[in-house]
Design a protein around this motif. Structure first.
Motif, PDB file in Angstrom:
ATOM      1  N   GLY A  65       0.883  -1.362   0.004  1.00 43.59           N
ATOM      2  CA  GLY A  65      -0.016  -0.106  -0.103  1.00 43.59           C
ATOM      3  C   GLY A  65       0.874   1.307   0.041  1.00 43.59           C
ATOM      4  N   TRP A  66       0.294   2.168   0.917  1.00 41.34           N
ATOM      5  CA  TRP A  66       1.199   3.502   0.800  1.00 41.34           C
ATOM      6  C   TRP A  66       2.544   3.508   1.333  1.00 41.34           C
ATOM      7  CZ3 TRP A  66      -2.752   6.139  -1.312  1.00 41.34           C
ATOM      8  CH2 TRP A  66      -3.993   5.941  -0.960  1.00 41.34           C
ATOM      9  N   ARG A  67       3.421   4.266   0.508  1.00 38.52           N
ATOM     10  CA  ARG A  67       4.824   4.516   0.749  1.00 38.52           C
ATOM     11  C   ARG A  67       4.972   5.547   1.685  1.00 38.52           C
ATOM     12  NH1 ARG A  67       6.937   3.933  -5.410  1.00 38.52           N
ATOM     13  NH2 ARG A  67       4.861   4.783  -5.741  1.00 38.52           N
ATOM     14  N   ILE A  68       5.901   5.526   2.392  1.00 40.41           N
ATOM     15  CA  ILE A  68       6.129   6.468   3.717  1.00 40.41           C
ATOM     16  C   ILE A  68       7.100   7.491   3.082  1.00 40.41           C
ATOM     17  CG2 ILE A  68       6.749   6.993   6.195  1.00 40.41           C
ATOM     18  CD1 ILE A  68       5.355   4.138   6.692  1.00 40.41           C
ATOM     19  N   LEU A  69       7.119   8.710   3.154  1.00 38.61           N
ATOM     20  CA  LEU A  69       7.730   9.669   2.852  1.00 38.61           C
ATOM     21  C   LEU A  69       8.748  10.118   3.941  1.00 38.61           C
ATOM     22  CD1 LEU A  69       8.019  10.714  -0.140  1.00 38.61           C
ATOM     23  CD2 LEU A  69       5.823   9.857   0.664  1.00 38.61           C
ATOM     24  N   ASP A  70      10.131  10.332   3.591  1.00 39.99           N
ATOM     25  CA  ASP A  70      11.177  10.716   4.735  1.00 39.99           C
ATOM     26  C   ASP A  70      11.068  12.343   4.640  1.00 39.99           C
ATOM     27  OD1 ASP A  70      13.498  11.115   6.096  1.00 39.99           O
ATOM     28  OD2 ASP A  70      14.752  10.320   4.442  1.00 39.99           O
ATOM     29  N   MET A  71      10.784  12.629   5.952  1.00 43.18           N
ATOM     30  CA  MET A  71      10.818  14.356   6.143  1.00 43.18           C
ATOM     31  C   MET A  71      12.212  14.970   6.186  1.00 43.18           C
ATOM     32  SD  MET A  71       7.799  15.147   5.754  1.00 43.18           S
ATOM     33  CE  MET A  71       7.274  16.668   6.377  1.00 43.18           C
ATOM     34  N   THR A  72      13.295  14.003   6.100  1.00 44.91           N
ATOM     35  CA  THR A  72      14.514  14.865   6.237  1.00 44.91           C
ATOM     36  C   THR A  72      14.721  14.892   4.805  1.00 44.91           C
ATOM     37  OG1 THR A  72      15.587  12.743   6.220  1.00 44.91           O
ATOM     38  CG2 THR A  72      15.028  13.568   8.245  1.00 44.91           C
ATOM     39  N   SER A  73      14.118  14.450   3.769  1.00 46.18           N
ATOM     40  CA  SER A  73      14.616  14.587   2.405  1.00 46.18           C
ATOM     41  C   SER A  73      13.731  15.793   1.840  1.00 46.18           C
ATOM     42  CB  SER A  73      14.017  13.557   1.477  1.00 46.18           C
ATOM     43  OG  SER A  73      12.756  13.404   1.331  1.00 46.18           O
ATOM     44  N   ASP A  74      14.124  16.271   0.609  1.00 45.96           N
ATOM     45  CA  ASP A  74      13.504  17.418   0.168  1.00 45.96           C
ATOM     46  C   ASP A  74      12.040  17.544   0.055  1.00 45.96           C
ATOM     47  OD1 ASP A  74      15.949  18.641  -0.207  1.00 45.96           O
ATOM     48  OD2 ASP A  74      16.458  18.006  -2.166  1.00 45.96           O
ATOM     49  N   TYR A  75      11.431  16.153   0.321  1.00 47.35           N
ATOM     50  CA  TYR A  75      10.106  15.986   0.515  1.00 47.35           C
ATOM     51  C   TYR A  75       9.405  17.199   1.302  1.00 47.35           C
ATOM     52  CZ  TYR A  75       5.180  14.698   1.679  1.00 47.35           C
ATOM     53  OH  TYR A  75       4.003  14.510   1.752  1.00 47.35           O
ATOM     54  N   ARG A  76      10.152  17.505   2.393  1.00 45.80           N
ATOM     55  CA  ARG A  76       9.629  18.488   3.316  1.00 45.80           C
ATOM     56  C   ARG A  76       9.529  19.836   2.589  1.00 45.80           C
ATOM     57  NH1 ARG A  76      14.926  18.055   4.206  1.00 45.80           N
ATOM     58  NH2 ARG A  76      16.295  19.857   4.781  1.00 45.80           N
ATOM     59  N   HIS A  77      10.380  20.206   1.637  1.00 49.49           N
ATOM     60  CA  HIS A  77      10.083  21.526   1.052  1.00 49.49           C
ATOM     61  C   HIS A  77       8.952  21.552  -0.025  1.00 49.49           C
ATOM     62  CE1 HIS A  77      13.621  22.467   3.257  1.00 49.49           C
ATOM     63  NE2 HIS A  77      14.496  21.546   2.093  1.00 49.49           N
ATOM     64  N   TYR A  78       9.010  20.235  -0.597  1.00 43.81           N
ATOM     65  CA  TYR A  78       7.713  20.035  -1.497  1.00 43.81           C
ATOM     66  C   TYR A  78       6.511  20.121  -0.790  1.00 43.81           C
ATOM     67  CZ  TYR A  78       4.936  17.008  -4.536  1.00 43.81           C
ATOM     68  OH  TYR A  78       3.957  16.475  -5.478  1.00 43.81           O
ATOM     69  N   LEU A  79       6.316  19.623   0.286  1.00 51.30           N
ATOM     70  CA  LEU A  79       5.049  19.691   1.103  1.00 51.30           C
ATOM     71  C   LEU A  79       4.773  21.166   1.627  1.00 51.30           C
ATOM     72  CD1 LEU A  79       2.706  18.269   2.907  1.00 51.30           C
ATOM     73  CD2 LEU A  79       4.490  18.190   4.733  1.00 51.30           C
ATOM     74  N   ALA A  80       6.007  21.826   1.851  1.00 49.53           N
ATOM     75  CA  ALA A  80       5.620  23.257   2.414  1.00 49.53           C
ATOM     76  C   ALA A  80       5.093  24.136   1.235  1.00 49.53           C
ATOM     77  CB  ALA A  80       6.947  23.844   2.985  1.00 49.53           C
ATOM     78  N   ASP A  81       5.817  23.878  -0.014  1.00 54.88           N
ATOM     79  CA  ASP A  81       5.150  24.488  -1.229  1.00 54.88           C
ATOM     80  C   ASP A  81       3.650  24.163  -1.427  1.00 54.88           C
ATOM     81  OD1 ASP A  81       7.621  25.647  -1.574  1.00 54.88           O
ATOM     82  OD2 ASP A  81       8.274  24.231  -3.073  1.00 54.88           O
ATOM     83  N   GLN A  82       3.397  22.933  -1.246  1.00 51.25           N
ATOM     84  CA  GLN A  82       1.793  22.473  -1.410  1.00 51.25           C
ATOM     85  C   GLN A  82       0.894  23.257  -0.554  1.00 51.25           C
ATOM     86  OE1 GLN A  82       2.258  18.210  -0.917  1.00 51.25           O
ATOM     87  NE2 GLN A  82       1.553  18.010  -3.349  1.00 51.25           N
ATOM     88  N   VAL A  83       1.411  23.427   0.563  1.00 57.39           N
ATOM     89  CA  VAL A  83       0.629  24.133   1.737  1.00 57.39           C
ATOM     90  C   VAL A  83       0.496  25.441   1.416  1.00 57.39           C
ATOM     91  CG1 VAL A  83       0.466  24.665   4.333  1.00 57.39           C
ATOM     92  CG2 VAL A  83       1.144  22.399   3.533  1.00 57.39           C
ATOM     93  N   THR A  84       1.631  26.117   0.726  1.00 56.65           N
ATOM     94  CA  THR A  84       1.525  27.763   0.399  1.00 56.65           C
ATOM     95  C   THR A  84       0.719  27.682  -0.787  1.00 56.65           C
ATOM     96  OG1 THR A  84       3.976  27.967   1.197  1.00 56.65           O
ATOM     97  CG2 THR A  84       2.995  29.188  -0.464  1.00 56.65           C
TER      98      THR A  84
END
Length: 674
Positions: free
Chosen positions: A135-154
């Motif tokens: 099922g779902w893969r779990i993202l690593d919040m020490t990777s650049d995904y954290r910035h990607y997520l922040a851009d989405q919230v913005t």
């Protein structure tokens, strides 16, 4: 009915009745929402009578459901701005619309950036496997995904600067083995080569991104009320350390989805002393989230919802919007009946405060592992829940933190479970509680001899003589038969003083069972009664030399619960509420001025099939339940039910007493004072 905003300058609005509307929809399904009709959508929630609906901006598939230029926008939406249409349909009805964002689950990001996926110790991508299917893969919040997520919230904020709040989901601590996770752990002073170091590092990472997202979405909603912010999937045992992240708590617990029927009432009583701004959350699914092709039994929905209302908090019910964008009438009908029952009770009890007289000091825990497992009740917590709720002794769970003295303020009785380490501050707090007129029950002996003596007046004299021993109630002091009840273990030996009342003594087996020396099927029978005390009362302190509550919670032996009830009644004889009914009955008390509200719940979860799940199909009729409410000098003028039926009553010994029978599953007894 529209509930007024709580404050234009103070706290965010806390819903009374809410729907959490899931919309995890694969990009392989297209088109989507082709049957969405804003007028039908609004009419549905008007029927439900809710004051809040949580709506999706981003789902676990990583797809966005509003009119954005970002590539993650769901390909099946066509020209529809779904989220804006939903918000605009509900706002005129006075229904608030917090926005949902998935955090650690994002299949689009995991597919397009596999380097962002968390790795396990073997270097394999971490993912969940429901029913054995990846099922779902779990993202690593020490990777650049954290910035990607922040851009989405913005981006969400740019399109919804009028947002009422944010619900961030899947925010658990994910220990990391990626190079970035290891580097982040080392930089923060944690050892990435140990399990403890990885856990501490992952918790620090969670706190970092939670603080970042909280600060990003801070602001006010469409009507000037501060936005609500909630991070789901956090361990409640750590709530005291994480209060600054969320504006409230939503106690997610779908009993048939793996949480079970003890989780919600236990966790709620752990949350409320720390964060009173809370609401319960169940689901309309027979099983768990994603079980959209099933319906939760109506009696179960009523039980789970009214249980939270009886604790003085609101309820959120999870639902799932079909990919076509139009809900089924069968779902709406079922939710409407549940919310109507909740609304009727909430309107009558508005402004009432819960009366929790007992504080149960539980082992602190560490919040490790799956949140559902980390927060689940142990044997002692489960015993306290079953023992106290059935007798109307409402209670809270508290942890033995440094501020224990402050936590115990206002409680008339304290129960200390086995496994609680009592340091000097805790001993001072408990001693002061008793000195001020409070009562105390200790389940199992404190390890420190000085602590044992100062709190209980007992002196430890030796270890148990056998691996399994028996406890024999003393009829003269317990009113129980002098039968020998087997225990899971032995009973440490203690010496008492003359002013101690012995409620039960130890009986020893003929001998310990071994492979070469045994009698019978499981354990050697009781053979030798002793004078060694097992359960005693001294003044306002009751002590069991063995973990009495834990023994009941692990074995279910009813007489152990009865013995614990006798011990507690010996030190806390005049509770605010007494209820005498069936063992499954749950009772709580609320007060508003001179009016008292007694909630009685009569439901019995059961397992009926091969499926390893308990559910509730029907309420259980309750007959001749005796209710006694301490009135503290207030002269009652009327006792009635929620429906307005008068109940005959009498006032004796400072209690107003009545008897009630009901078959609807929930009964509200209203005691109106002069």
């Amino acid at each position: 009915m529209r509930h007024p905003a709580e404050s234009l300058t103070g706290e965010p609005y806390l819903p009374h009745r809410s729907v959490h509307l899931d919309f995890h929809t694969s990009p392989l399904i297209t088109p989507i929402a082709q049957e969405f009709d804003p007028e039908e959508f609004a009419a549905r929630f008007a029927r439900l009578g809710v004051d809040s609906v949580t709506l999706f901006a981003k789902c676990h598939h990583g797809r966005l459901y509003y009119d954005t230029a970002r590539e993650e926008r769901h390909p099946g939406l066509g020209g529809l701005d779904l989220l804006r249409s939903q918000v605009d349909a509900l706002r005129p009805l006075g229904i608030r619309t917090p926005i949902y964002v998935s955090v650690l689950f994002d299949e689009h990001a995991a597919t397009t950036h596999p380097e962002w996926v968390a790795l396990d110790a073997d270097g394999e991508p971490v993912r969940v496997h429901p029913d054995g299917v990846p099922g779902w893969r779990i993202l690593d919040m020490t990777s650049d995904y954290r910035h990607y997520l922040a851009d989405q919230v913005t981006d969400v904020l740019e399109h919804f600067d009028d947002a009422d709040g944010f619900f961030f989901d899947i925010c658990f601590d994910q220990p990391g083995f990626t190079p970035t996770a290891r580097a982040a752990a080392s930089a923060a002073g944690f050892d990435p080569d140990t399990a403890a170091g990885r856990l501490d590092a992952s918790r620090a990472v969670s706190h970092d991104y939670m603080a970042r997202l909280r600060d990003m979405v801070a602001g006010r909603g469409h009507d000037g009320v501060p936005r609500s912010v909630f991070f789901n999937s956090r361990p409640r045992l750590l709530l005291a350390d994480e209060l600054g992240f969320s504006t409230h708590d939503e106690i997610e617990a779908l009993p048939t989805g793996g949480w079970g029927y003890a989780y919600a009432p236990t966790v709620a009583r752990s949350v409320l002393p720390i964060q009173p701004r809370a609401m319960g959350m169940t689901g309309r699914f027979f099983g768990s989230w994603g079980d959209s092709g099933s319906l939760h039994p109506e009696a179960a929905l009523a039980y789970e919802s009214l249980q939270m209302v009886s604790l003085g908090i609101g309820i959120s019910i999870g639902d799932s919007l079909p990919p076509a964008g139009r809900s089924h009438d069968a779902v709406t009908d079922r939710l409407e009946r549940t919310f109507r029952a909740v609304r009727d009770v909430q309107e009558v009890t508005a402004g009432a405060e819960r009366v929790a007289e007992v504080a149960v000091v539980r082992p602190p825990g560490v919040g490790d592992g799956e949140v559902m497992d980390a927060d689940a009740p142990g044997a002692g917590e489960l015993a306290a829940l079953r023992l106290l709720a059935a007798r109307g002794l409402d209670f809270d769970f508290v942890a033995p933190r440094d501020d224990l003295a402050d936590q115990l303020a206002g409680y008339r009785a304290v129960v200390v479970l086995a496994g609680v380490g009592l340091d000097d501050a805790a001993v001072r707090a408990l001693t002061a509680h008793v000195a001020a007129g409070g009562s105390l029950m200790v389940s199992g002996l404190p390890q420190d001899a000085d602590v044992l003596a100062s709190l209980t007046g007992l002196e430890a004299t030796g270890e148990p003589a056998h691996r399994r021993e028996f406890v024999r109630p003393v009829p003269a002091t317990s009113a129980m038969a002098d039968f020998d009840h087997v225990l899971p273990g032995g009973v440490p030996r203690v010496r008492t003083t003359d002013d101690v009342q012995v409620l039960a003594t130890v009986t020893e087996p003929y001998f310990d069972r071994t492979g070469e020396r045994f009698s019978g099927h499981e354990y050697t029978p009781a053979g030798w009664p002793t004078e060694h005390p097992a359960v005693v009362v001294r003044g306002r302190v009751a002590t069991s030399a063995f973990p009495l509550l834990e023994a009941y919670g692990s074995t279910g032996v009813p007489e152990l619960a009865e013995l614990a009830a006798v011990a507690l009644a010996g030190v806390h004889p005049r509770p605010a509420l007494r209820v005498d009914g069936a063992a499954h009955l749950e009772a709580t008390l609320q007060r508003r001025g001179t009016t008292s509200f007694v909630h009685l719940l009569s439901y019995l979860p059961s397992r009926r099939t091969q499926a390893d799940v308990e559910t509730v199909l029907d309420p259980v009729p309750a007959v001749d339940v005796e209710v006694a409410v301490r009135v503290d000098g207030v002269e009652p003028r009327r006792v009635r039910t929620l429906a307005g039926a008068d109940l005959p009553f009498e006032v004796t010994d400072g209690y107003v007493r009545c008897t009630v029978s009901f078959d609807a599953g929930h009964c509200l007894v209203v005691v109106e004072g002069e």
